[in-house]
Design a protein around this motif. Structure first.
Motif, PDB file in Angstrom:
ATOM      1  N   ASN A 222     -20.029  61.822 -53.759  1.00  0.00           N
ATOM      2  CA  ASN A 222     -18.818  62.168 -54.498  1.00  0.00           C
ATOM      3  C   ASN A 222     -19.074  62.175 -56.000  1.00  0.00           C
ATOM      4  OD1 ASN A 222     -17.283  62.415 -52.183  1.00  0.00           O
ATOM      5  ND2 ASN A 222     -16.527  60.306 -52.246  1.00  0.00           N
ATOM      6  N   GLU A 223     -19.764  61.147 -56.460  1.00  0.00           N
ATOM      7  CA  GLU A 223     -20.033  61.011 -57.892  1.00  0.00           C
ATOM      8  C   GLU A 223     -20.967  62.101 -58.391  1.00  0.00           C
ATOM      9  OE1 GLU A 223     -22.140  57.784 -60.945  1.00  0.00           O
ATOM     10  OE2 GLU A 223     -21.729  57.244 -58.856  1.00  0.00           O
ATOM     11  N   ALA A 224     -22.009  62.396 -57.599  1.00  0.00           N
ATOM     12  CA  ALA A 224     -23.014  63.366 -58.039  1.00  0.00           C
ATOM     13  C   ALA A 224     -22.469  64.788 -58.086  1.00  0.00           C
ATOM     14  CB  ALA A 224     -24.233  63.296 -57.124  1.00  0.00           C
ATOM     15  N   PHE A 225     -21.598  65.135 -57.127  1.00  0.00           N
ATOM     16  CA  PHE A 225     -21.132  66.518 -57.028  1.00  0.00           C
ATOM     17  C   PHE A 225     -19.680  66.696 -57.471  1.00  0.00           C
ATOM     18  CE2 PHE A 225     -24.647  66.254 -53.970  1.00  0.00           C
ATOM     19  CZ  PHE A 225     -25.410  67.335 -54.376  1.00  0.00           C
ATOM     20  N   GLY A 226     -19.045  65.617 -57.902  1.00  0.00           N
ATOM     21  CA  GLY A 226     -17.675  65.739 -58.378  1.00  0.00           C
ATOM     22  C   GLY A 226     -16.701  66.158 -57.303  1.00  0.00           C
ATOM     23  N   ILE A 227     -16.881  65.624 -56.083  1.00  0.00           N
ATOM     24  CA  ILE A 227     -16.003  65.961 -54.967  1.00  0.00           C
ATOM     25  C   ILE A 227     -15.356  64.685 -54.453  1.00  0.00           C
ATOM     26  CG2 ILE A 227     -17.305  68.015 -54.313  1.00  0.00           C
ATOM     27  CD1 ILE A 227     -18.692  66.373 -52.167  1.00  0.00           C
ATOM     28  N   GLN A 228     -14.502  64.808 -53.452  1.00  0.00           N
ATOM     29  CA  GLN A 228     -13.840  63.646 -52.902  1.00  0.00           C
ATOM     30  C   GLN A 228     -13.906  63.673 -51.383  1.00  0.00           C
ATOM     31  OE1 GLN A 228     -12.737  60.932 -54.542  1.00  0.00           O
ATOM     32  NE2 GLN A 228     -12.534  60.117 -52.462  1.00  0.00           N
ATOM     33  N   LEU A 229     -14.996  63.133 -50.836  1.00  0.00           N
ATOM     34  CA  LEU A 229     -15.116  62.934 -49.404  1.00  0.00           C
ATOM     35  C   LEU A 229     -14.598  61.550 -49.053  1.00  0.00           C
ATOM     36  CD1 LEU A 229     -18.699  64.358 -48.843  1.00  0.00           C
ATOM     37  CD2 LEU A 229     -16.556  65.482 -48.274  1.00  0.00           C
ATOM     38  N   ALA A 230     -14.354  61.312 -47.776  1.00  0.00           N
ATOM     39  CA  ALA A 230     -13.882  60.010 -47.301  1.00  0.00           C
ATOM     40  C   ALA A 230     -12.540  59.639 -47.909  1.00  0.00           C
ATOM     41  CB  ALA A 230     -14.917  58.921 -47.591  1.00  0.00           C
ATOM     42  N   SER A 231     -11.663  60.630 -48.128  1.00  0.00           N
ATOM     43  CA  SER A 231     -10.313  60.343 -48.590  1.00  0.00           C
ATOM     44  C   SER A 231      -9.465  59.905 -47.401  1.00  0.00           C
ATOM     45  CB  SER A 231      -9.708  61.584 -49.244  1.00  0.00           C
ATOM     46  OG  SER A 231      -9.676  62.661 -48.332  1.00  0.00           O
ATOM     47  N   ASP A 232      -8.207  59.616 -47.627  1.00  0.00           N
ATOM     48  CA  ASP A 232      -7.310  59.156 -46.566  1.00  0.00           C
ATOM     49  C   ASP A 232      -7.225  60.210 -45.473  1.00  0.00           C
ATOM     50  OD1 ASP A 232      -5.250  58.382 -44.940  1.00  0.00           O
ATOM     51  OD2 ASP A 232      -3.954  57.712 -46.577  1.00  0.00           O
ATOM     52  N   PRO A 233      -7.641  59.900 -44.233  1.00  0.00           N
ATOM     53  CA  PRO A 233      -7.634  60.902 -43.175  1.00  0.00           C
ATOM     54  C   PRO A 233      -6.244  61.437 -42.866  1.00  0.00           C
ATOM     55  CG  PRO A 233      -8.013  58.716 -42.274  1.00  0.00           C
ATOM     56  CD  PRO A 233      -8.107  58.594 -43.762  1.00  0.00           C
ATOM     57  N   ASP A 234      -5.217  60.609 -43.071  1.00  0.00           N
ATOM     58  CA  ASP A 234      -3.862  61.072 -42.781  1.00  0.00           C
ATOM     59  C   ASP A 234      -3.437  62.165 -43.747  1.00  0.00           C
ATOM     60  OD1 ASP A 234      -3.609  59.287 -40.685  1.00  0.00           O
ATOM     61  OD2 ASP A 234      -2.859  57.689 -42.000  1.00  0.00           O
ATOM     62  N   SER A 235      -3.801  61.974 -45.019  1.00  0.00           N
ATOM     63  CA  SER A 235      -3.419  62.981 -46.001  1.00  0.00           C
ATOM     64  C   SER A 235      -4.319  64.196 -45.931  1.00  0.00           C
ATOM     65  CB  SER A 235      -3.467  62.377 -47.416  1.00  0.00           C
ATOM     66  OG  SER A 235      -4.794  61.962 -47.721  1.00  0.00           O
ATOM     67  N   ALA A 236      -5.592  63.983 -45.517  1.00  0.00           N
ATOM     68  CA  ALA A 236      -6.525  65.108 -45.457  1.00  0.00           C
ATOM     69  C   ALA A 236      -6.293  65.942 -44.215  1.00  0.00           C
ATOM     70  CB  ALA A 236      -7.969  64.597 -45.473  1.00  0.00           C
ATOM     71  N   GLY A 237      -5.758  65.284 -43.164  1.00  0.00           N
ATOM     72  CA  GLY A 237      -5.513  66.018 -41.934  1.00  0.00           C
ATOM     73  C   GLY A 237      -6.785  66.406 -41.214  1.00  0.00           C
ATOM     74  N   ASP A 238      -7.873  65.669 -41.446  1.00  0.00           N
ATOM     75  CA  ASP A 238      -9.156  66.017 -40.840  1.00  0.00           C
ATOM     76  C   ASP A 238      -9.917  64.748 -40.559  1.00  0.00           C
ATOM     77  OD1 ASP A 238     -11.631  66.938 -40.109  1.00  0.00           O
ATOM     78  OD2 ASP A 238     -11.744  68.463 -41.684  1.00  0.00           O
ATOM     79  N   ARG A 239     -10.266  64.512 -39.295  1.00  0.00           N
ATOM     80  CA  ARG A 239     -10.988  63.290 -38.927  1.00  0.00           C
ATOM     81  C   ARG A 239     -12.322  63.190 -39.630  1.00  0.00           C
ATOM     82  NH1 ARG A 239     -12.359  62.959 -33.302  1.00  0.00           N
ATOM     83  NH2 ARG A 239     -12.797  60.779 -33.752  1.00  0.00           N
ATOM     84  N   ALA A 240     -12.888  64.318 -40.072  1.00  0.00           N
ATOM     85  CA  ALA A 240     -14.198  64.293 -40.713  1.00  0.00           C
ATOM     86  C   ALA A 240     -14.184  63.475 -41.988  1.00  0.00           C
ATOM     87  CB  ALA A 240     -14.660  65.712 -41.013  1.00  0.00           C
ATOM     88  N   PHE A 241     -12.986  63.220 -42.563  1.00  0.00           N
ATOM     89  CA  PHE A 241     -12.905  62.489 -43.818  1.00  0.00           C
ATOM     90  C   PHE A 241     -12.608  61.010 -43.600  1.00  0.00           C
ATOM     91  CE2 PHE A 241     -11.996  66.855 -44.983  1.00  0.00           C
ATOM     92  CZ  PHE A 241     -12.765  67.022 -46.118  1.00  0.00           C
ATOM     93  N   ASP A 242     -12.736  60.562 -42.361  1.00  0.00           N
ATOM     94  CA  ASP A 242     -12.410  59.185 -42.031  1.00  0.00           C
ATOM     95  C   ASP A 242     -13.236  58.220 -42.866  1.00  0.00           C
ATOM     96  OD1 ASP A 242     -11.609  56.871 -40.866  1.00  0.00           O
ATOM     97  OD2 ASP A 242     -11.683  57.674 -38.826  1.00  0.00           O
ATOM     98  N   THR A 243     -12.607  57.157 -43.352  1.00  0.00           N
ATOM     99  CA  THR A 243     -13.264  56.247 -44.279  1.00  0.00           C
ATOM    100  C   THR A 243     -14.300  55.350 -43.624  1.00  0.00           C
ATOM    101  OG1 THR A 243     -11.427  54.720 -43.961  1.00  0.00           O
ATOM    102  CG2 THR A 243     -11.290  56.193 -45.854  1.00  0.00           C
ATOM    103  N   HIS A 244     -14.373  55.289 -42.285  1.00  0.00           N
ATOM    104  CA  HIS A 244     -15.328  54.369 -41.688  1.00  0.00           C
ATOM    105  C   HIS A 244     -16.751  54.909 -41.716  1.00  0.00           C
ATOM    106  CE1 HIS A 244     -14.638  56.828 -37.987  1.00  0.00           C
ATOM    107  NE2 HIS A 244     -15.883  56.504 -37.736  1.00  0.00           N
ATOM    108  N   PHE A 245     -16.963  56.104 -42.237  1.00  0.00           N
ATOM    109  CA  PHE A 245     -18.321  56.626 -42.389  1.00  0.00           C
ATOM    110  C   PHE A 245     -18.856  56.213 -43.753  1.00  0.00           C
ATOM    111  CE2 PHE A 245     -16.449  59.507 -39.263  1.00  0.00           C
ATOM    112  CZ  PHE A 245     -17.393  59.391 -38.256  1.00  0.00           C
ATOM    113  N   ASP A 246     -19.997  55.547 -43.744  1.00  0.00           N
ATOM    114  CA  ASP A 246     -20.587  55.063 -44.988  1.00  0.00           C
ATOM    115  C   ASP A 246     -21.549  56.063 -45.607  1.00  0.00           C
ATOM    116  OD1 ASP A 246     -19.228  52.594 -44.781  1.00  0.00           O
ATOM    117  OD2 ASP A 246     -20.776  51.841 -43.420  1.00  0.00           O
TER     118      ASP A 246
END
Length: 297
Positions: A222-246
């Motif tokens: 996220n820091e290197a590419f200026g993106i936001q992965l692993a955001s709140d899955p409920d708001s993202a609507g996509d399980r791929a963004f689930d926070t339990h992935f490190d």
């Protein structure tokens, strides 16, 4: 016929001195694998052996109880070559997977007819009239229950470095290489894609793309590419963004729904992730670029 010298025979069986027997009675040796490994740990604590030696010795001990089925590459993850594939497709697979040996099948993937060495493809380039069948080496088949000690001995004796593993019903369960066996002793064997952890995990390449380790923390990506992965899955609507992935490797594999293979691509958060290298069922390296930019190299 009875032994004419039973006393001498008994003497040959046990040459320990009285003091040796007494020492063993007071301090008996290990009676199990776990006790032997504990003894090695004590030897390290007492600086009799170093940590690297202890790890290797433990690997040797534990390997004696392991089978081919424990460390094989499972059938769904195998890279196989179709004997009827055109040369260009065959060459592309060899380059993309970067293996040195490939099982070759005819018709059905279960019908493995031999092993192709990548270096032998050079013979086809120099003499296109050659039939690829002439380049095949015999395939070796071993049961899942084959002990790793016995398998390593066979690998060394017949100079084969790859064997097909079959299950109790005679179906292909996977494959195993001599590297898979040796890694149980010495740990993971590094290759040209492996870079020491202290050298970083994201590297800029000459073609304006990036090489990213699959073990890179998502926060670092996220820091290197200026993106936001692993955001709140409920708001993202996509399980791929689930926070339990490190790690980025775990997140991408989950988003793709299967263990990624070399050459596969996935677009996420405006970035294209191309799988460069996999090992042990996990992505070791991605090539990353903006989604609209080619990154197939």
């Amino acid at each position: 016929m009875s032994d004419p010298h039973p006393a001498r025979h008994a003497e040959r069986e046990d040459k320990r001195t009285f003091l040796q027997k007494l020492a063993e009675f007071i301090h008996p040796g290990p009676d199990s694998t776990d006790e032997l490994i504990e003894t090695l740990a004590e030897a390290e604590d007492n600086q009799i052996i170093n940590a690297e030696s202890r790890v290797m010795l433990e690997g040797v001990i534990r390997m004696a109880e392991m089978t081919a089925g424990d460390v094989m590459v499972a059938a769904p993850r195998m890279d196989l070559i179709d004997i009827d594939a055109p040369f260009d497709a065959l060459l592309h697979l060899v380059i993309e997977t970067a293996h040195s040996r490939f099982p070759v099948y005819e018709g059905d993937r279960e019908n493995v007819i031999g092993i192709l060495l990548a270096k032998d493809l050079l013979k086809l380039q120099r003499a296109p009239e050659l039939n690829i069948r002439a380049l095949l080496r015999p395939a070796v088949f071993v049961p899942e229950s084959k002990g790793l000690n016995d398998l390593l001995r066979e690998f060394r004796g017949n100079r084969n470095h790859l064997a097909m593993v079959i299950d109790e019903f005679g179906r292909t369960a996977g494959l195993i290489t001599i590297e898979d066996v040796l890694e149980q002793i010495v740990g993971e064997i590094e290759d040209e894609f492996d870079i020491a952890a202290d050298q970083g995990d994201i590297f800029g390449l000459a073609d304006q793309t990036y090489r990213v380790s699959g073990d890179t923390p998502i926060e670092r990506v996220n820091e290197a590419f200026g993106i936001q992965l692993a955001s709140d899955p409920d708001s993202a609507g996509d399980r791929a963004f689930d926070t339990h992935f490190d790690t980025i490797g775990g997140l991408i594999a989950h988003a793709m729904g299967h263990v990624p293979r070399r050459g596969e691509q996935h677009v996420q958060a405006g970035l294209k992730f191309v799988v460069l290298h996999t090992k042990g069922g996990a992505v070791r390296w991605f090539k990353v670029s903006p989604a609209g930019q080619g990154a197939d190299g």
